[in-house]
Design a protein around this motif. Structure first.
Motif, PDB file in Angstrom:
ATOM      1  N   ASN A 163       0.949  -1.238  -0.050  1.00 59.11           N
ATOM      2  CA  ASN A 163      -0.150   0.041  -0.048  1.00 59.11           C
ATOM      3  C   ASN A 163       0.936   1.284  -0.223  1.00 59.11           C
ATOM      4  O   ASN A 163       1.030   1.787   0.952  1.00 59.11           O
TER       5      ASN A 163
ATOM      6  N   LYS B  37     -12.427  -0.438   4.061  1.00 54.69           N
ATOM      7  CA  LYS B  37     -13.294   0.141   3.035  1.00 54.69           C
ATOM      8  C   LYS B  37     -14.684   0.597   3.745  1.00 54.69           C
ATOM      9  O   LYS B  37     -15.607   0.460   3.154  1.00 54.69           O
TER      10      LYS B  37
ATOM     11  N   GLN C 272      -5.806   3.547  -1.944  1.00 59.17           N
ATOM     12  CA  GLN C 272      -7.240   3.906  -2.247  1.00 59.17           C
ATOM     13  C   GLN C 272      -7.564   4.900  -1.332  1.00 59.17           C
ATOM     14  O   GLN C 272      -6.984   5.297  -0.294  1.00 59.17           O
TER      15      GLN C 272
ATOM     16  N   TYR D  84      -0.610  -0.530  -4.580  1.00 59.82           N
ATOM     17  CA  TYR D  84      -1.922   0.091  -4.724  1.00 59.82           C
ATOM     18  C   TYR D  84      -2.007   1.241  -3.577  1.00 59.82           C
ATOM     19  O   TYR D  84      -1.326   1.115  -2.821  1.00 59.82           O
TER      20      TYR D  84
ATOM     21  N   CYS E  23     -14.131   1.421  -7.586  1.00 64.16           N
ATOM     22  CA  CYS E  23     -14.345   0.218  -6.800  1.00 64.16           C
ATOM     23  C   CYS E  23     -15.683   0.246  -6.059  1.00 64.16           C
ATOM     24  O   CYS E  23     -16.020   1.193  -5.493  1.00 64.16           O
TER      25      CYS E  23
ATOM     26  N   CYS F 159     -13.511  -3.828  -8.734  1.00 67.74           N
ATOM     27  CA  CYS F 159     -13.219  -2.512  -9.397  1.00 67.74           C
ATOM     28  C   CYS F 159     -13.205  -2.752 -10.973  1.00 67.74           C
ATOM     29  O   CYS F 159     -12.194  -2.747 -11.417  1.00 67.74           O
TER      30      CYS F 159
ATOM     31  N   ARG G 226      -9.458   3.579  -5.996  1.00 72.22           N
ATOM     32  CA  ARG G 226      -8.395   2.860  -5.824  1.00 72.22           C
ATOM     33  C   ARG G 226      -7.246   2.937  -6.983  1.00 72.22           C
ATOM     34  O   ARG G 226      -7.909   3.078  -8.241  1.00 72.22           O
TER      35      ARG G 226
END
Lengths: 502, 208
Positions: B34, B159, B153, B151, B82, B106, B138
């Motif tokens: 991340n 989430k 987001q 990634y 997403c 996504c 994302r």
């Protein structure tokens, strides 16, 4: 020596017409271009001609039912687009699927008496014209509830099946009625498969010109218009019986009291509902046509999930299952007629029992086959047998009751969709469905249900294990149930050719 | 059949773009770092966004907490819309899958840009065909071969924060409604006309 079948002339059951409805003119059978029996019903089945009212009726009947199947099954192929636009959940989609069959349960039951009352031509046209707006209103849905409601109302149109079979039974005589019923229902069932292939094409073509969320709505104009066209054709060119249309039954009001008309309708209804054979046939149809409908719904998903074929291949496999109706169901009807010719009603019943049991065993096998091509092959053979079983059942239905033909056909047809709903809910709904096991269970249930054929017994023609009762003056309850008219037929039909009792 | 492909892939078409990248290797989401920071700021705050109308300012950059050479493998950044968990309930076609080639959560691609060390941003108009639902944004950092390596987001790991709702466009138009009503009137009307004609014919015949 045949009873339930036989060469054309007068060995068949006469069409029931109350005296007030007979014309004073002589029926113009002499002008018929096909050989007919004493009541004008055709004794040969020529599907590729339009010359006689019989074949015109055939084409109108199968076309109008085709359009109803097309409409009902026009929604499933577009569900991915619809559900994303409306935000439908999986449970809403499956509820809508069940609703589409539930709608037809009631409408098929109601259609039976309606055909007895006003004739199949008017009944089927009324239904088509009333449900065409329902399929078009798919274009107007904007919530899950309205989606479920639309599918419920569109499902009503499947009741035209009853009108279709009734019409064929009125137009074609006993020796070809199985084939006529089978071909017209089989070709109409193909509408479900054609719809799955055609609607996506229609949608993508329209989507070239319009935005996606409008295109799918506009696509439903096509099934709606098609359905209205067939209904109009039926009204313009169809006739209920070989000599004329069923006269409006309110003409009787001039001659007989209204109560008698009402009570005779109630009698027709009760005679049908009280006939145990109609209930058995309803059960059997639930496990032939019902199984077929359930399979239509889940087979694409089964191949997709189990064998990992891609979605369009799975869809094509599912469509091929429905399209094999074009030959399988007629074959069932033809087998019924051939067996009826050689062995009478007993032959028809034996044929039904064997074919449906084999279908059940094949379904059992389908759940256990582990290879892709093996499954496809078994599915194809299974489709032939299960659809033929449907054809064979409707080779027996016309003989259960002449006066309550509509009610019996309605009960049987309705039993088909009840079977579909029950099988789907019991075996294929919920999260932890193991499809292989469910398919095998469905096959087992079909096999067990088909054993009930052994309980069907016609006093005049016999059943699976027993021959007909030896005296025509027997006070067998079921004989009384058939009504006085049947007693008269006895003398015409039997004419000294009683078959031995078992 | 090509047309069936188009239809059924309309929901998963954007995720299938990734799986076309010669997937012999399996990228798992849990293997991704991340290391990207993604923010999404709408021009209109506190309202449900309208598909085709509302504009969102999306920015992405390497996290300040990331190690020096974390971005060495990045070639492109793919920004996607997403589904939040609430929009995935009872909808197996939007399921999250650890294996990225099978992940369906996504599906809507926003943009794909070559990676730059400086923070990048984009004013994105919510796509007209976005269905109604709750979303987050994302960004995947992909390497030379197209495999995701990292990634970021706009929401947290569960989430649950910073989600936004989109109101999809309904395809209903007045013209379609009117056409449907006219059609229904025609349908019922022709039925009535036929029934009346039949009755009249029957009465005439009776009088004969």
């Amino acid at each position: 020596m045949t009873i339930g079948g036989g060469h054309g002339d007068s060995e068949v059951l006469t069409v029931m017409e109350p005296p007030s409805q007979r014309n004073t003119e002589t029926p113009s059978f002499q002008n018929a271009t096909v050989p007919v029996d004493s009541s004008g019903r055709a004794t040969v089945f020529r599907p590729f001609s339009l010359s006689s009212p019989h074949s015109r009726a055939f084409h109108l009947a199968w076309l109008s039912l085709f359009s109803c199947f097309f409409s009902t099954f026009s929604i499933p192929p577009l569900i991915p687009v619809i559900s994303s636009d409306l935000g439908l959940s999986a449970s809403a989609v499956s509820a809508a699927g069940t609703a589409s069959f539930a709608g037809s349960i009631f409408s098929r039951l109601a259609m039976g008496p309606l055909c007895d009352l006003i004739g199949p031509r008017t009944s089927s046209a009324i239904l088509s014209l009333l449900t065409a707006p329902a399929i078009l209103s798919t274009a107007l849905v904007s919530s899950p509830t309205s989606f479920v409601l639309v599918r419920f109302f569109v499902g009503f149109s499947l009741a035209n099946f009853v009108a279709n079979q009734y019409w064929m039974s009125s137009m074609f005589s006993g020796n070809v009625v199985g084939l006529a019923n089978g071909v017209s229902a089989g070709w109409a069932n193909v509408g479900a498969g054609v719809s799955q292939l055609l609607m996506p094409i229609l949608y993508t073509t329209i989507a070239e010109f319009l935005p996606r969320d409008v295109s799918w709505r506009v696509s439903f104009v096509f099934p709606a218009v098609f359905q209205v066209i067939t209904a109009v054709l039926v009204l313009l060119y169809g006739q209920d019986t070989p000599d004329s249309n069923r006269k409006a039954s309110n003409r009787n009001k001039d001659r007989t009291p209204v109560e008698e008309e009402h009570s005779s309708f109630v009698r027709i209804l009760l005679d049908g509902l009280g006939d145990y054979r109609a209930w058995i046939l309803a059960l059997l149809y639930g496990y032939s046509f019902g199984v077929e409908l359930t399979t239509d719904n889940m087979i694409a998903g089964y191949f997709y999930e189990r064998f990992g074929v891609n979605l369009e291949a799975a869809g094509t496999i599912a469509a091929s299952f429905a399209i094999s109706n074009v030959a399988s169901r007629p074959a069932g009807g033809m087998v019924s007629d051939v067996l009826g010719k050689r062995y009478g009603m007993r032959g028809r019943l034996w044929g039904l029992w064997i074919v449906q049991s084999v279908a059940g065993l094949l379904c059992l096998l389908l759940g256990r086959v582990n290879s892709l091509w093996g499954s496809i092959a078994v599915m194809w053979v299974f489709s032939v047998f299960v659809q033929a079983a449907s054809g064979l059942i409707f080779g027996v239905v016309p003989f259960v009751s002449k006066r309550s033909l509509g009610v019996v056909a309605g009960m049987t047809g309705s039993g088909g969709t009840v079977g579909a709903v029950v099988t789907q809910v019991l075996l294929f709904s919920g999260d932890n469905v193991r499809k292989q096991r469910s398919i095998s269970l469905m096959g087992l249930m079909t096999f067990v249900a088909s054993l009930s054929v052994t309980l069907i017994y016609f006093p005049r023609w016999g059943g699976i294990f027993c021959g007909p009762s030896s005296s025509s003056a027997s006070d067998d309850c079921s004989q009384r149930l058939l009504g006085d008219e049947e007693e008269d037929d006895d003398k015409v039909v039997i004419s000294g050719r009683l078959r031995p009792v078992c | 059949m090509a047309v069936q492909t188009f239809l059924f892939a309309s929901l998963i078409i954007f995720s299938s773009i990734e799986s076309n990248h010669g997937a012999t290797e399996v990228s798992l989401f849990t293997n991704l770092e991340n290391s990207l920071e993604v923010t999404a700021k709408p021009t209109r705050v506190g309202v449900v966004w309208e598909a085709g109308k509302d504009i969102v300012r999306i920015t992405w950059m390497l996290k300040s907490s990331a190690k020096v050479n974390d971005d060495a493998a990045f070639k492109t950044v793919e920004v996607k819309l997403c589904y939040a968990p609430i929009s995935q309930v009872d909808r197996p076609w939007r399921k999250t899958h650890n294996e990225l080639s099978r992940d369906r959560s996504c599906p809507h691609k926003i943009v794909s840009k070559p990676y730059d060390k400086i923070p990048q941003s984009l004013n994105w108009t919510v796509d007209r065909e976005t269905p109604t639902g709750t979303y987050f944004i994302r960004a995947y950092g992909t390497d030379v071969n197209g495999y995701e390596v990292a990634y970021g987001q706009s929401s947290d790991a569960e989430k649950t924060t910073n989600l936004f709702s989109v109101e999809g466009i309904s395809g209903r138009h007045t013209s379609l409604d009117i056409a449907s009503i006219c059609f229904s009137v025609f349908s019922f009307g022709s039925l009535l006309v036929f029934l009346v004609k039949e009755k009249r014919k029957a009465k005439l015949q009776q009088r004969k």
